[in-house]
Design a protein around this motif. Structure first.
Motif, PDB file in Angstrom:
ATOM      1  N   PHE A  42       0.837  -1.197   0.000  1.00 48.47           N
ATOM      2  CA  PHE A  42       0.000   0.000   0.000  1.00 48.47           C
ATOM      3  C   PHE A  42       0.873   1.249   0.000  1.00 48.47           C
ATOM      4  O   PHE A  42       1.917   1.295   0.652  1.00 48.47           O
ATOM      5  N   HIS A  43       0.431   2.250  -0.737  1.00 47.08           N
ATOM      6  CA  HIS A  43       1.016   3.588  -0.709  1.00 47.08           C
ATOM      7  C   HIS A  43       0.076   4.483   0.079  1.00 47.08           C
ATOM      8  O   HIS A  43      -1.134   4.365  -0.012  1.00 47.08           O
ATOM      9  N   THR A  44       0.634   5.393   0.890  1.00 45.60           N
ATOM     10  CA  THR A  44      -0.208   6.330   1.621  1.00 45.60           C
ATOM     11  C   THR A  44       0.270   7.754   1.372  1.00 45.60           C
ATOM     12  O   THR A  44       1.475   8.037   1.415  1.00 45.60           O
ATOM     13  N   TYR A  45      -0.689   8.634   1.082  1.00 48.45           N
ATOM     14  CA  TYR A  45      -0.386  10.055   0.921  1.00 48.45           C
ATOM     15  C   TYR A  45      -0.276  10.721   2.290  1.00 48.45           C
ATOM     16  O   TYR A  45      -0.711  10.175   3.308  1.00 48.45           O
ATOM     17  N   ASP A  46       0.263  11.941   2.288  1.00 44.91           N
ATOM     18  CA  ASP A  46       0.450  12.676   3.546  1.00 44.91           C
ATOM     19  C   ASP A  46      -0.876  13.120   4.164  1.00 44.91           C
ATOM     20  O   ASP A  46      -0.922  13.442   5.350  1.00 44.91           O
ATOM     21  N   ASP A  47      -1.952  13.171   3.359  1.00 45.48           N
ATOM     22  CA  ASP A  47      -3.262  13.544   3.912  1.00 45.48           C
ATOM     23  C   ASP A  47      -4.124  12.313   4.176  1.00 45.48           C
ATOM     24  O   ASP A  47      -5.343  12.417   4.320  1.00 45.48           O
TER      25      ASP A  47
ATOM     26  N   GLN B 168      -1.897  14.730  19.366  1.00 43.54           N
ATOM     27  CA  GLN B 168      -2.082  15.006  17.951  1.00 43.54           C
ATOM     28  C   GLN B 168      -1.430  13.925  17.084  1.00 43.54           C
ATOM     29  O   GLN B 168      -0.399  13.357  17.439  1.00 43.54           O
ATOM     30  N   MET B 169      -2.060  13.638  15.942  1.00 43.83           N
ATOM     31  CA  MET B 169      -1.456  12.779  14.930  1.00 43.83           C
ATOM     32  C   MET B 169      -0.937  13.678  13.818  1.00 43.83           C
ATOM     33  O   MET B 169      -1.716  14.373  13.153  1.00 43.83           O
ATOM     34  N   ARG B 170       0.363  13.685  13.642  1.00 44.83           N
ATOM     35  CA  ARG B 170       1.003  14.576  12.682  1.00 44.83           C
ATOM     36  C   ARG B 170       1.235  13.864  11.343  1.00 44.83           C
ATOM     37  O   ARG B 170       1.430  12.675  11.293  1.00 44.83           O
ATOM     38  N   TRP B 171       1.279  14.655  10.278  1.00 44.08           N
ATOM     39  CA  TRP B 171       1.560  14.151   8.936  1.00 44.08           C
ATOM     40  C   TRP B 171       0.583  13.046   8.539  1.00 44.08           C
ATOM     41  O   TRP B 171       0.984  11.987   8.026  1.00 44.08           O
ATOM     42  N   GLY B 172      -0.678  13.310   8.764  1.00 40.19           N
ATOM     43  CA  GLY B 172      -1.708  12.384   8.344  1.00 40.19           C
ATOM     44  C   GLY B 172      -3.075  12.943   8.674  1.00 40.19           C
ATOM     45  O   GLY B 172      -3.208  13.847   9.507  1.00 40.19           O
ATOM     46  N   ALA B 173      -4.094  12.424   8.016  1.00 41.46           N
ATOM     47  CA  ALA B 173      -5.467  12.832   8.283  1.00 41.46           C
ATOM     48  C   ALA B 173      -6.377  11.637   8.046  1.00 41.46           C
ATOM     49  O   ALA B 173      -5.990  10.665   7.402  1.00 41.46           O
ATOM     50  N   ARG B 174      -7.572  11.694   8.576  1.00 42.89           N
ATOM     51  CA  ARG B 174      -8.500  10.573   8.480  1.00 42.89           C
ATOM     52  C   ARG B 174      -8.976  10.377   7.041  1.00 42.89           C
ATOM     53  O   ARG B 174      -8.897  11.292   6.214  1.00 42.89           O
ATOM     54  N   LEU B 175      -9.471   9.192   6.751  1.00 44.15           N
ATOM     55  CA  LEU B 175     -10.007   8.901   5.426  1.00 44.15           C
ATOM     56  C   LEU B 175     -11.262   9.724   5.160  1.00 44.15           C
ATOM     57  O   LEU B 175     -11.944  10.160   6.081  1.00 44.15           O
ATOM     58  N   ARG B 176     -11.571   9.882   3.884  1.00 46.34           N
ATOM     59  CA  ARG B 176     -12.757  10.639   3.489  1.00 46.34           C
ATOM     60  C   ARG B 176     -13.760   9.712   2.803  1.00 46.34           C
ATOM     61  O   ARG B 176     -13.414   8.618   2.351  1.00 46.34           O
ATOM     62  N   ASN B 177     -15.004  10.171   2.721  1.00 48.91           N
ATOM     63  CA  ASN B 177     -16.019   9.462   1.945  1.00 48.91           C
ATOM     64  C   ASN B 177     -16.550  10.385   0.857  1.00 48.91           C
ATOM     65  O   ASN B 177     -16.002  11.470   0.624  1.00 48.91           O
TER      66      ASN B 177
ATOM     67  N   ARG C 106       3.411 -11.614   1.584  1.00 51.83           N
ATOM     68  CA  ARG C 106       4.425 -10.641   1.989  1.00 51.83           C
ATOM     69  C   ARG C 106       3.727  -9.286   2.010  1.00 51.83           C
ATOM     70  O   ARG C 106       2.946  -8.969   1.113  1.00 51.83           O
ATOM     71  N   THR C 107       3.990  -8.479   3.010  1.00 49.29           N
ATOM     72  CA  THR C 107       3.244  -7.236   3.187  1.00 49.29           C
ATOM     73  C   THR C 107       4.160  -6.030   3.104  1.00 49.29           C
ATOM     74  O   THR C 107       5.336  -6.090   3.479  1.00 49.29           O
ATOM     75  N   CYS C 108       3.602  -4.920   2.629  1.00 50.00           N
ATOM     76  CA  CYS C 108       4.400  -3.716   2.411  1.00 50.00           C
ATOM     77  C   CYS C 108       3.530  -2.475   2.579  1.00 50.00           C
ATOM     78  O   CYS C 108       2.338  -2.488   2.269  1.00 50.00           O
ATOM     79  N   LEU C 109       4.140  -1.412   3.077  1.00 50.82           N
ATOM     80  CA  LEU C 109       3.487  -0.109   3.204  1.00 50.82           C
ATOM     81  C   LEU C 109       4.550   0.950   3.009  1.00 50.82           C
ATOM     82  O   LEU C 109       5.710   0.760   3.409  1.00 50.82           O
ATOM     83  N   GLY C 110       4.194   2.066   2.378  1.00 51.99           N
ATOM     84  CA  GLY C 110       5.192   3.107   2.182  1.00 51.99           C
ATOM     85  C   GLY C 110       4.579   4.480   2.043  1.00 51.99           C
ATOM     86  O   GLY C 110       3.394   4.632   1.744  1.00 51.99           O
ATOM     87  N   PHE C 111       5.401   5.497   2.260  1.00 55.19           N
ATOM     88  CA  PHE C 111       4.948   6.886   2.156  1.00 55.19           C
ATOM     89  C   PHE C 111       5.963   7.675   1.341  1.00 55.19           C
ATOM     90  O   PHE C 111       7.074   7.205   1.052  1.00 55.19           O
ATOM     91  N   GLU C 112       5.570   8.883   0.971  1.00 48.18           N
ATOM     92  CA  GLU C 112       6.437   9.741   0.170  1.00 48.18           C
ATOM     93  C   GLU C 112       7.406  10.510   1.058  1.00 48.18           C
ATOM     94  O   GLU C 112       7.048  10.933   2.155  1.00 48.18           O
ATOM     95  N   ILE C 113       8.624  10.680   0.579  1.00 46.24           N
ATOM     96  CA  ILE C 113       9.632  11.450   1.319  1.00 46.24           C
ATOM     97  C   ILE C 113       9.557  12.901   0.848  1.00 46.24           C
ATOM     98  O   ILE C 113       9.723  13.200  -0.334  1.00 46.24           O
ATOM     99  N   ASN C 114       9.287  13.790   1.785  1.00 43.47           N
ATOM    100  CA  ASN C 114       9.163  15.212   1.468  1.00 43.47           C
ATOM    101  C   ASN C 114      10.264  16.016   2.152  1.00 43.47           C
ATOM    102  O   ASN C 114      10.870  15.565   3.117  1.00 43.47           O
TER     103      ASN C 114
END
Length: 281
Positions: A146-151, A162-171, A235-243
């Motif tokens: 999975f890829h995750t964006y900063d929002d 506080q949870m930094r560098w992330g936000a809840r999912l939207r509908n 095999r499982t994977c998760l990653g985010f963008e480096i800013n």
């Protein structure tokens, strides 16, 4: 009817012999040579054991044994797809042909479901995650990433309350990639009956209250989904963008907090992706 090797020895009958030579002594009696198939390959054959006609579905290791089960079902006419399955009208008494020896062309085979759309993991609940994992295994895949964006919530890190560098999912109440908020009741051609709420999305998106708590809950849901996937053999994977600027100490500190959060939160991860930001492509 499922019986143990010990029970079968006491009452031999036509059967499907499953497993590995290490886990099933009946396969050892057949003296199969499975070494060349590697840990993920499998062997299917019609055989005779103790004067009984049997079908053999074996692997040299546990991964191969799982692949053998679904390989056998595919040979018998079952179909396994990401969103559905098909069942044959009848089953043959034996394999149509054999022996069959197969091993994957690629050691790692899988998918990258992309968050950020309303036809993606953005709208999944725990049951959807598990169903997706099950279908991957049935298809012969062994990887999900999975890829995750900063929002999005999955690479956010806690700092106090506080949870930094992330936000809840939207509908679908939120605009996204050209979509406009529209209650399900206004959908055309009776498609509103497919939805149980005004707006479509994961159950967490309808929760009210502290968004920081919801972000942590959504991380917990993904943690459990990855753990289930690994338990099933993925095999499982998760990653985010480096800013930011890697020579800037503050940017480096943020990166370290995020990657440490991934390591602490998602203990079932086999890999971590580090993505280049899209806008810097």
């Amino acid at each position: 009817q499922v019986v143990t090797p010990r029970h079968w020895r006491a009452h031999p009958q036509p059967a499907v012999i499953l497993g590995t030579p290490q886990s099933n002594p009946l396969l050892r009696e057949l003296r199969l040579d499975l070494q060349a198939l590697g840990p993920q390959g499998y062997y299917l054959a019609n055989a005779t054991l103790r004067s009984q006609s049997v079908i053999v579905a074996a692997g040299g290791a546990s991964d191969g044994a799982v692949n053998a089960v679904y390989g056998l079902l595919r040979e018998l006419g079952y179909g396994f797809f990401l969103g559905s399955e098909s069942v044959p009208d009848t089953l043959p008494a034996q394999l149509p042909e054999g022996p069959i020896k197969r091993q994957p062309c690629f050691t790692i085979r899988g998918v990258l479901p992309w968050y950020n759309f309303f036809n993606s993991p953005t709208v999944w609940d725990p049951a959807d995650h598990r169903a997706f994992v099950d279908q991957l295994i049935r298809q012969g895949a062994n990887f999900v990433g999975f890829h995750t964006y900063d929002d999005e919530p999955f690479a956010a890190y806690p700092e106090g309350a506080q949870m930094r560098w992330g936000a809840r999912l939207r509908n679908t109440e939120s605009p996204n990639w050209g979509t406009h908020p529209m209650p399900a009741a206004t959908f055309a051609w009776g498609t509103d009956k497919l939805f149980d709420a005004d707006f479509f999305g994961a159950a967490t998106t309808r929760m009210v209250g502290d968004s920081n708590r919801v972000v942590q809950l959504e991380q917990d849901i993904l943690r459990d989904a990855l753990a289930y996937g690994r338990q099933r053999g993925l095999r499982t994977c998760l990653g985010f963008e480096i800013n930011g600027d890697p020579t800037n100490p503050k940017d480096r500190e943020i990166f370290l907090k995020r990657i440490n959060r991934l390591l602490d939160q998602y203990t079932a991860l086999d890999f971590i992706w580090l993505w280049q930001p899209e806008t810097q492509g």
